[in-house]
Scaffold this motif. Structure first.
Motif, mmCIF file in Angstrom:
data_model
loop_
_atom_site.group_PDB
_atom_site.id
_atom_site.type_symbol
_atom_site.label_atom_id
_atom_site.label_comp_id
_atom_site.label_asym_id
_atom_site.label_seq_id
_atom_site.Cartn_x
_atom_site.Cartn_y
_atom_site.Cartn_z
ATOM 1 N N ASP A 280 38.280 48.036 22.263
ATOM 2 C CA ASP A 280 39.188 49.167 22.434
ATOM 3 C C ASP A 280 39.884 49.020 23.787
ATOM 4 N N GLU A 312 39.493 49.672 12.603
ATOM 5 C CA GLU A 312 40.020 50.266 13.828
ATOM 6 C C GLU A 312 38.851 50.837 14.622
ATOM 7 N N TYR A 313 38.675 50.302 15.811
ATOM 8 C CA TYR A 313 37.535 50.670 16.660
ATOM 9 C C TYR A 313 38.035 51.424 17.886
ATOM 10 N N HIS A 314 37.345 52.486 18.245
ATOM 11 C CA HIS A 314 37.671 53.113 19.517
ATOM 12 C C HIS A 314 36.479 53.894 20.069
#
Length: 360
Positions: A280, A312-314
């Motif tokens: 991220d 999608e990584y955060h």
């Protein structure tokens, strides 16, 4: 926003009424109506698109109940101890954790699976899903007691309406010289209901850096190598196996346990059996130590997962998870305690979340 755009187009249409002949007006209005319909349909499609699978991992910092367990080192977290851990503080922490889980949802899609670190027992898990707003969200839990000296374990919450556990067990880590006990790795094989795909989850909490980073590194490396052997056996059966390894690694992405033990890389490579450590770029880290942010909490996935899914990584950075220093103005995770002083925060870690959507 969509309503405002529609009103602008309608007003524009009405203003044109007096400038064109009836025939031209009918033609122009017809085109504008078609355009509005397309605009609305695109808006509704964008709104209705949902991720297929949402995974979250969170170190909740010492989620202990208030009951003494003579077989665990839980003496700190009792009402008559120095920390004065009591029913009010316990219930507040449960409520706060539930708010974090709900707030982490993507596009009205609550996490399907939540990996947890630092949970004392299944009483805490039952209270979390039954005595907070999570009771509305159909969560169940998976937990095994480990041999951790402090009595903290890893666990998994899952939404029974969207995820079906097929097989699960603890991977017990036995160090060669019996130098210390540590948390088990929780292994869960399950099915994503929306896509009918099988996923393999390893929820981890690697040994701490007690005694120093270099002196304790071998323990984390052994845990990583143990997981990697299991990963290799899965990839041998199917090189496209969908694998998630997540949790608090007590190491950073560039450390040996990650790069050599798990063989995980930040960027995808040509290596079919390599694991990808998701990144991220908008976050400084998940944990702050001596004024420096870094990523102790990570999500590592197999390349087979990324073949058919966008990931999608955060890092979840909601304002209520952070506390600003009055002296420096810098932010840190809003902790429950600093030393023995009760601060009323949630955790010294920030949660991470990965949203998986099937590639079309």
């Amino acid at each position: 926003m969509m309503r405002n755009q529609t009103l602008v187009l309608w007003n524009t249409t009405m203003n044109l009424k007096n400038k064109f002949s009836e025939k031209n007006r009918i033609s122009l209005i017809s085109r504008l109506i078609v355009f509005v319909c397309i605009l609305l349909s695109v808006g509704f499609i964008g709104f209705s698109q949902q991720p297929d699978f949402v995974f979250m991992s969170y170190n909740v910092e010492n989620l202990f109940d208030t009951i003494d367990n003579p077989y665990k080192n839980d003496d700190e977290y009792l009402p008559n101890a120095e920390l004065k851990w009591n029913t009010y503080r316990y219930q507040k922490k449960l409520t706060d954790i539930s708010k974090v889980i709900v707030a982490a949802g993507e596009n009205w899609h609550n996490p399907d699976v939540v990996g947890l670190c630092e949970v004392e027992n299944d009483t805490c898990l039952r209270d979390l899903i039954a005595r907070t707003n999570l009771y509305k969200l159909h969560y169940k839990y998976i937990h095994y007691e480990s041999k951790d000296a402090r009595g903290i374990d890893v666990a998994l919450l899952y939404n029974e309406e969207t995820f079906v556990p097929v097989k699960h067990y603890p991977i017990r880590i036995q160090f060669d010289d019996n130098a210390r006990n540590t948390r088990d790795v929780l292994y869960v094989k399950g099915i994503i209901k929306s896509t009918s795909d099988t996923v393999y989850i390893f929820q981890c909490h690697f040994p701490s850096r007690r005694g120093g980073k270099e002196e304790s590194e071998r323990f984390r490396l052994q845990v990583a190598e143990t997981i990697r052997k299991k990963v290799d056996s899965l990839l041998l059966e199917n090189q496209n196996s969908r694998i998630i390894i997540a949790g608090d690694f007590n190491d950073y992405p560039e450390d040996k346990s990650i790069t050599e033990g798990l063989k995980a890389k930040k960027q995808s490579s040509d290596c079919e059996k390599c694991l990808v450590n998701l990144d991220d770029p908008t976050a400084e880290g998940t944990y702050k130590y001596q004024g420096k942010w870094d990523f102790l909490d990570q999500a590592i996935v197999s390349k087979g997962f990324l073949k058919n899914y966008n990931a999608e990584y955060h890092v979840v950075q909601n304002e209520f998870l952070l506390k600003k220093s009055e002296k420096t103005g810098e932010t840190s995770p809003y902790r429950t305690y600093i030393g023995t002083i009760y601060k009323g925060g949630i955790s010294d870690h920030l949660p991470i979340i990965v949203t998986f959507s099937q590639k079309k």
